[in-house]
Design a protein around this motif. Sequence first.
Motif, PDB file in Angstrom:
ATOM      1  N   CYS A  64      10.237   5.156   3.083  1.00  0.00           N
ATOM      2  CA  CYS A  64      11.623   5.031   3.514  1.00  0.00           C
ATOM      3  C   CYS A  64      11.978   3.553   3.602  1.00  0.00           C
ATOM      4  CB  CYS A  64      11.791   5.712   4.874  1.00  0.00           C
ATOM      5  SG  CYS A  64      13.448   5.579   5.552  1.00  0.00           S
ATOM      6  N   ASN A  65      13.150   3.196   3.118  1.00  0.00           N
ATOM      7  CA  ASN A  65      13.603   1.803   3.114  1.00  0.00           C
ATOM      8  C   ASN A  65      14.731   1.562   4.121  1.00  0.00           C
ATOM      9  OD1 ASN A  65      13.345  -0.851   2.007  1.00  0.00           O
ATOM     10  ND2 ASN A  65      15.189  -0.524   0.794  1.00  0.00           N
ATOM     11  N   GLN A  66      14.924   2.486   5.063  1.00  0.00           N
ATOM     12  CA  GLN A  66      16.046   2.387   5.995  1.00  0.00           C
ATOM     13  C   GLN A  66      15.812   1.427   7.153  1.00  0.00           C
ATOM     14  OE1 GLN A  66      16.838   6.755   6.659  1.00  0.00           O
ATOM     15  NE2 GLN A  66      18.929   6.019   6.444  1.00  0.00           N
ATOM     16  N   PHE A  67      14.588   1.020   7.396  1.00  0.00           N
ATOM     17  CA  PHE A  67      14.273   0.194   8.550  1.00  0.00           C
ATOM     18  C   PHE A  67      13.818  -1.180   8.088  1.00  0.00           C
ATOM     19  CE2 PHE A  67      13.350   4.644   9.505  1.00  0.00           C
ATOM     20  CZ  PHE A  67      14.279   4.867  10.508  1.00  0.00           C
ATOM     21  N   GLY A  68      14.685  -2.159   8.200  1.00  0.00           N
ATOM     22  CA  GLY A  68      14.332  -3.526   7.831  1.00  0.00           C
ATOM     23  C   GLY A  68      14.047  -3.714   6.353  1.00  0.00           C
ATOM     24  N   LYS A  69      14.488  -2.776   5.518  1.00  0.00           N
ATOM     25  CA  LYS A  69      14.258  -2.854   4.061  1.00  0.00           C
ATOM     26  C   LYS A  69      12.779  -3.127   3.759  1.00  0.00           C
ATOM     27  CE  LYS A  69      18.881  -3.259   2.840  1.00  0.00           C
ATOM     28  NZ  LYS A  69      19.330  -1.952   3.182  1.00  0.00           N
ATOM     29  N   GLN A  70      11.892  -2.385   4.462  1.00  0.00           N
ATOM     30  CA  GLN A  70      10.454  -2.612   4.368  1.00  0.00           C
ATOM     31  C   GLN A  70       9.762  -1.764   3.301  1.00  0.00           C
ATOM     32  OE1 GLN A  70       9.229  -2.240   8.484  1.00  0.00           O
ATOM     33  NE2 GLN A  70       9.792  -4.348   8.881  1.00  0.00           N
ATOM     34  N   GLU A  71      10.546  -1.053   2.503  1.00  0.00           N
ATOM     35  CA  GLU A  71      10.003  -0.296   1.362  1.00  0.00           C
ATOM     36  C   GLU A  71      10.923  -0.506   0.169  1.00  0.00           C
ATOM     37  OE1 GLU A  71       7.437   0.679  -0.300  1.00  0.00           O
ATOM     38  OE2 GLU A  71       6.835   2.152   1.198  1.00  0.00           O
ATOM     39  N   PRO A  72      10.999  -1.752  -0.333  1.00  0.00           N
ATOM     40  CA  PRO A  72      11.961  -2.056  -1.403  1.00  0.00           C
ATOM     41  C   PRO A  72      11.523  -1.614  -2.795  1.00  0.00           C
ATOM     42  CG  PRO A  72      10.721  -4.015  -0.846  1.00  0.00           C
ATOM     43  CD  PRO A  72      10.296  -2.943   0.127  1.00  0.00           C
ATOM     44  N   GLY A  73      10.254  -1.380  -3.009  1.00  0.00           N
ATOM     45  CA  GLY A  73       9.736  -1.120  -4.350  1.00  0.00           C
ATOM     46  C   GLY A  73      10.008   0.275  -4.867  1.00  0.00           C
ATOM     47  N   GLY A  74       9.696   0.443  -6.136  1.00  0.00           N
ATOM     48  CA  GLY A  74       9.801   1.744  -6.780  1.00  0.00           C
ATOM     49  C   GLY A  74       8.501   2.519  -6.642  1.00  0.00           C
ATOM     50  N   ALA A  75       8.440   3.657  -7.309  1.00  0.00           N
ATOM     51  CA  ALA A  75       7.302   4.563  -7.197  1.00  0.00           C
ATOM     52  C   ALA A  75       5.980   3.895  -7.551  1.00  0.00           C
ATOM     53  CB  ALA A  75       7.526   5.799  -8.067  1.00  0.00           C
ATOM     54  N   ASP A  76       5.943   3.120  -8.639  1.00  0.00           N
ATOM     55  CA  ASP A  76       4.683   2.492  -9.047  1.00  0.00           C
ATOM     56  C   ASP A  76       4.196   1.479  -8.020  1.00  0.00           C
ATOM     57  OD1 ASP A  76       4.545   4.001 -11.353  1.00  0.00           O
ATOM     58  OD2 ASP A  76       5.501   2.475 -12.612  1.00  0.00           O
ATOM     59  N   GLU A  77       5.115   0.664  -7.499  1.00  0.00           N
ATOM     60  CA  GLU A  77       4.723  -0.325  -6.494  1.00  0.00           C
ATOM     61  C   GLU A  77       4.228   0.358  -5.217  1.00  0.00           C
ATOM     62  OE1 GLU A  77       6.684  -3.818  -3.738  1.00  0.00           O
ATOM     63  OE2 GLU A  77       7.582  -3.448  -5.701  1.00  0.00           O
ATOM     64  N   ILE A  78       4.921   1.412  -4.797  1.00  0.00           N
ATOM     65  CA  ILE A  78       4.504   2.157  -3.606  1.00  0.00           C
ATOM     66  C   ILE A  78       3.116   2.749  -3.829  1.00  0.00           C
ATOM     67  CG2 ILE A  78       4.995   4.192  -2.189  1.00  0.00           C
ATOM     68  CD1 ILE A  78       8.020   3.591  -2.766  1.00  0.00           C
ATOM     69  N   ALA A  79       2.915   3.383  -4.976  1.00  0.00           N
ATOM     70  CA  ALA A  79       1.611   3.988  -5.279  1.00  0.00           C
ATOM     71  C   ALA A  79       0.513   2.941  -5.283  1.00  0.00           C
ATOM     72  CB  ALA A  79       1.668   4.715  -6.628  1.00  0.00           C
ATOM     73  N   ASN A  80       0.781   1.788  -5.883  1.00  0.00           N
ATOM     74  CA  ASN A  80      -0.224   0.727  -5.924  1.00  0.00           C
ATOM     75  C   ASN A  80      -0.570   0.222  -4.538  1.00  0.00           C
ATOM     76  OD1 ASN A  80      -0.544   0.818  -8.689  1.00  0.00           O
ATOM     77  ND2 ASN A  80       0.958  -0.792  -9.083  1.00  0.00           N
ATOM     78  N   THR A  81       0.433  -0.003  -3.701  1.00  0.00           N
ATOM     79  CA  THR A  81       0.177  -0.467  -2.337  1.00  0.00           C
ATOM     80  C   THR A  81      -0.683   0.539  -1.589  1.00  0.00           C
ATOM     81  OG1 THR A  81       2.241  -1.710  -2.245  1.00  0.00           O
ATOM     82  CG2 THR A  81       1.262  -1.091  -0.137  1.00  0.00           C
ATOM     83  N   CYS A  82      -0.325   1.801  -1.687  1.00  0.00           N
ATOM     84  CA  CYS A  82      -1.062   2.844  -0.971  1.00  0.00           C
ATOM     85  C   CYS A  82      -2.493   2.965  -1.468  1.00  0.00           C
ATOM     86  CB  CYS A  82      -0.351   4.185  -1.121  1.00  0.00           C
ATOM     87  SG  CYS A  82       1.224   4.261  -0.274  1.00  0.00           S
ATOM     88  N   GLN A  83      -2.668   2.985  -2.776  1.00  0.00           N
ATOM     89  CA  GLN A  83      -3.985   3.205  -3.352  1.00  0.00           C
ATOM     90  C   GLN A  83      -4.859   1.959  -3.288  1.00  0.00           C
ATOM     91  OE1 GLN A  83      -5.553   6.007  -4.300  1.00  0.00           O
ATOM     92  NE2 GLN A  83      -7.312   4.686  -4.550  1.00  0.00           N
ATOM     93  N   ILE A  84      -4.361   0.841  -3.744  1.00  0.00           N
ATOM     94  CA  ILE A  84      -5.181  -0.368  -3.822  1.00  0.00           C
ATOM     95  C   ILE A  84      -5.504  -0.915  -2.436  1.00  0.00           C
ATOM     96  CG2 ILE A  84      -5.208  -2.773  -4.617  1.00  0.00           C
ATOM     97  CD1 ILE A  84      -3.548  -1.774  -7.054  1.00  0.00           C
ATOM     98  N   ASN A  85      -4.499  -0.992  -1.570  1.00  0.00           N
ATOM     99  CA  ASN A  85      -4.716  -1.616  -0.264  1.00  0.00           C
ATOM    100  C   ASN A  85      -5.335  -0.687   0.769  1.00  0.00           C
ATOM    101  OD1 ASN A  85      -3.544  -3.901  -1.355  1.00  0.00           O
ATOM    102  ND2 ASN A  85      -1.566  -3.554  -0.400  1.00  0.00           N
ATOM    103  N   TYR A  86      -5.075   0.624   0.664  1.00  0.00           N
ATOM    104  CA  TYR A  86      -5.508   1.535   1.726  1.00  0.00           C
ATOM    105  C   TYR A  86      -6.274   2.750   1.229  1.00  0.00           C
ATOM    106  CZ  TYR A  86      -2.402  -1.459   4.316  1.00  0.00           C
ATOM    107  OH  TYR A  86      -1.810  -2.566   4.874  1.00  0.00           O
TER     108      TYR A  86
END
Length: 160
Positions: free
Chosen positions: A64-86
């Motif tokens: 969700c990007n509704q709070f402080g614009k803290q999820e600005p990326g698209g699907a690929d960026e979100i997937a990469n952050t989730c998978q690579i970092n966590y």
Amino acid sequence: MTAFYQLTATRLHGELTPMADYAGKVVLVVNTASHCGFTPQYAGLEALYKKYADQGLVILGFPCNQFGKQEPGGADEIANTCQINYGVSFPMFEKVEVNGGSAHPVFRLLKQALPGILGQRIKWNFTKFLVGRDGKPLKRFAPITTPEKMEAAILAALQS
């Protein structure tokens, strides 16, 4: 069939998924963000998922990007952050809104069933909702509640 199981949501890469696919499981619904102070909770959520998935726990992440614009990326960026970092392996869904007129139906239902400190609004990223095996919302957790502090409630839901 409960109202929760009548809903659908779209996975991060476009697959429409009925919540009925999770019937009989304990579901933890989380609104997430990749650039939030609570983002490290992904690691704890993944640990809970790995620990209890075989007992019927599933975690559903909704960026969700509704709070402080803290999820600005698209699907690929979100997937990469989730998978690579966590190392996230639990289901992630497309970016949604959780408040306002465009709030996703999953969050409309959960907020109505389990209002929080702001009533039927979500305060920030990483608000969590626990749904029982029967599809009934059980408990709401604040963003500051770490995954580890939810373990007792999750265990109780898994055992009922």
